[in-house]
Motif scaffolding. Structure first.
Motif, short mmCIF file in Angstrom:
data_model
loop_
_atom_site.label_atom_id
_atom_site.label_comp_id
_atom_site.label_asym_id
_atom_site.label_seq_id
_atom_site.Cartn_x
_atom_site.Cartn_y
_atom_site.Cartn_z
N GLU A 26 0.86 -1.18 0.00
CA GLU A 26 0.00 0.00 0.00
C GLU A 26 0.90 1.24 0.00
N LEU A 27 0.72 2.08 -1.01
CA LEU A 27 1.62 3.21 -1.21
C LEU A 27 0.87 4.54 -1.16
N GLU A 28 1.60 5.58 -0.84
CA GLU A 28 1.20 6.96 -1.11
C GLU A 28 2.42 7.62 -1.74
N THR A 29 2.29 8.03 -2.97
CA THR A 29 3.45 8.57 -3.66
C THR A 29 3.08 9.81 -4.45
N LEU A 30 4.03 10.69 -4.57
CA LEU A 30 3.84 11.95 -5.27
C LEU A 30 4.63 11.89 -6.57
N PHE A 31 3.90 11.69 -7.67
CA PHE A 31 4.52 11.56 -8.99
C PHE A 31 4.75 12.93 -9.61
N ALA A 32 5.86 13.06 -10.34
CA ALA A 32 6.09 14.20 -11.21
C ALA A 32 6.82 13.69 -12.45
N PHE A 33 6.73 14.46 -13.54
CA PHE A 33 7.30 14.02 -14.81
C PHE A 33 8.16 15.11 -15.41
N LEU A 34 9.20 14.67 -16.13
CA LEU A 34 10.14 15.58 -16.77
C LEU A 34 9.74 15.83 -18.22
N ARG A 35 10.43 16.77 -18.84
CA ARG A 35 10.21 17.05 -20.25
C ARG A 35 11.18 16.26 -21.14
N ASP A 36 11.91 15.34 -20.54
CA ASP A 36 12.84 14.51 -21.30
C ASP A 36 12.62 13.06 -20.92
N GLY A 37 13.03 12.15 -21.82
CA GLY A 37 12.88 10.74 -21.54
C GLY A 37 13.18 9.89 -22.76
N ASP A 38 12.62 8.70 -22.78
CA ASP A 38 12.72 7.82 -23.94
C ASP A 38 11.76 8.30 -25.03
N GLN A 39 11.85 7.69 -26.21
CA GLN A 39 10.93 8.00 -27.29
C GLN A 39 10.41 6.72 -27.93
N ILE A 40 9.14 6.75 -28.30
CA ILE A 40 8.51 5.65 -29.03
C ILE A 40 8.09 6.16 -30.40
N ALA A 261 32.19 16.80 -12.63
CA ALA A 261 33.60 16.95 -12.26
C ALA A 261 33.98 15.97 -11.17
N HIS A 262 33.05 15.71 -10.25
CA HIS A 262 33.32 14.77 -9.15
C HIS A 262 33.46 13.36 -9.65
N ASP A 263 32.54 12.93 -10.53
CA ASP A 263 32.58 11.57 -11.07
C ASP A 263 32.02 11.57 -12.48
N PRO A 264 32.87 11.67 -13.48
CA PRO A 264 32.40 11.73 -14.87
C PRO A 264 31.62 10.49 -15.31
N ALA A 265 31.76 9.38 -14.58
CA ALA A 265 31.07 8.16 -14.98
C ALA A 265 29.60 8.18 -14.58
N TRP A 266 29.22 9.06 -13.67
CA TRP A 266 27.82 9.14 -13.27
C TRP A 266 26.99 9.75 -14.40
N TRP A 267 25.80 9.19 -14.62
CA TRP A 267 24.89 9.71 -15.64
C TRP A 267 24.13 10.91 -15.08
N CYS A 268 24.09 11.98 -15.83
CA CYS A 268 23.36 13.19 -15.41
C CYS A 268 22.41 13.61 -16.52
N LEU A 269 21.25 14.11 -16.11
CA LEU A 269 20.28 14.66 -17.05
C LEU A 269 19.76 15.98 -16.49
N GLU A 270 19.96 17.07 -17.23
CA GLU A 270 19.39 18.36 -16.87
C GLU A 270 18.06 18.53 -17.60
N SER A 271 17.01 18.81 -16.87
CA SER A 271 15.69 18.92 -17.47
C SER A 271 14.84 19.87 -16.64
N THR A 272 13.54 19.90 -16.96
CA THR A 272 12.57 20.65 -16.16
C THR A 272 11.34 19.78 -15.95
N LEU A 273 10.57 20.10 -14.93
CA LEU A 273 9.34 19.37 -14.68
C LEU A 273 8.25 19.83 -15.64
N ALA A 274 7.44 18.89 -16.08
CA ALA A 274 6.37 19.20 -17.03
C ALA A 274 5.15 19.78 -16.31
#
Length: 274
Positions: A26-40, A261-274
């Motif tokens: 049983e969950l209570e969660t607050l969803f939000a979505f970005l303007r970036d992602g996969d594509q179909i 700069a701290h860890d170039p191997a980490w994946w980063c995504l800059e986006s905004t909330l939709a």
């Protein structure tokens, strides 16, 4: 051809309230979505499914893929022939707590609905999404909402549109099932009320402790994000992706530069909330 975005999903808060007899929580969660992602991309033609994109190599085009399951469910529900060419461009890390397969399945359903002139609020479409997985209905809705039950009972919310967000994944995959098994079983209380950011800040992610136990590097990511002075930083879903919200895009960009700069191997995504 229909091109449909499968936006990344984040859980601004995720409260686990109880274990259920049906094996879910049983969950209570607050969803939000970005303007970036996969594509179909979907077009009529001989049935086929291919995957490309930076994370495409980690997925197989055969077997239990949520995109092909969504196609089959749609075809059965709306009594059409499943004769479509489907291409998934996988831009998001796999098994990372930001929607992924659920968002891809929801985007497939939306694209097929548009191709077949079916309203996106058709209850049969939601039923398809609900049968595919707990996060798929929220991804089908694609907007901020409080999710209860398994996460499929949705109450849309307004707020935080255009908020700059940074996603960071340390390159590890964690098992959702293993993380849920590690939940301590204690109900720490419900999600609150008020403006969306206030609800999020007062909330928590109850899956973070077991996820950090499985992948301690999640703690490193959160510590690093905290040093960038965000308005909110938290792990999303069952991990390992973490997110931070910022007051403006320049703060987000400075934070991303510091993380890279701290860890170039980490994946980063800059986006905004939709």
């Amino acid at each position: 051809m229909i091109l449909e975005l499968a936006p990344a999903k984040i859980n601004l808060a995720l409260h686990v309230r109880a274990r259920r007899a049906d094996g879910y929580h049983e969950l209570e969660t607050l969803f939000a979505f970005l303007r970036d992602g996969d594509q179909i991309r979907i077009s009529p033609g001989p049935a086929s499914f291919t995957i490309d994109g930076p994370f495409g190599a980690g997925l197989a085009t055969e077997g239990d893929n949520l995109v092909t399951r969504a196609m089959k469910s749609f075809a059965q529900t709306f009594e059409i022939e499943p004769e479509y060419i489907i291409v998934l461009t996988k831009n998001l890390p796999i098994a990372s707590g930001i929607g992924g397969g659920s968002a891809d399945a929801a985007a497939t359903l939306r694209a097929l609905a548009r191709l077949n002139h079916i309203a996106l609020d058709d209850p049969r479409l939601f039923a398809c999404a609900d049968a595919l997985g707990s996060d798929v209905p929220a991804c089908l809705l694609g907007r901020s909402a409080i999710g209860t039950g398994r996460g499929e009972q949705l109450a849309p919310l307004d707020g935080l549109t255009d908020t700059p967000v940074l996603l960071v994944n340390p390159g590890v995959a964690v098992s959702t099932a293993a993380v849920f098994r590690g939940w301590g079983g204690k109900d720490l209380g419900p999600i609150g009320e008020g403006p969306l950011l206030d609800i999020a800040r007062a909330g928590r992610n109850d899956l973070e402790p077991p996820a950090r136990a499985l992948a301690p590097v999640i703690g490193d990511v959160l510590d690093r994000l905290a040093k960038t002075a965000p308005s909110l930083a938290r792990m999303s879903g069952s991990g390992a992706t973490c997110f931070a919200l910022y007051a403006d895009g320049s703060e987000r960009s400075r934070a991303a530069d510091a993380i890279r700069a701290h860890d170039p191997a980490w994946w980063c995504l800059e986006s905004t909330l939709a």
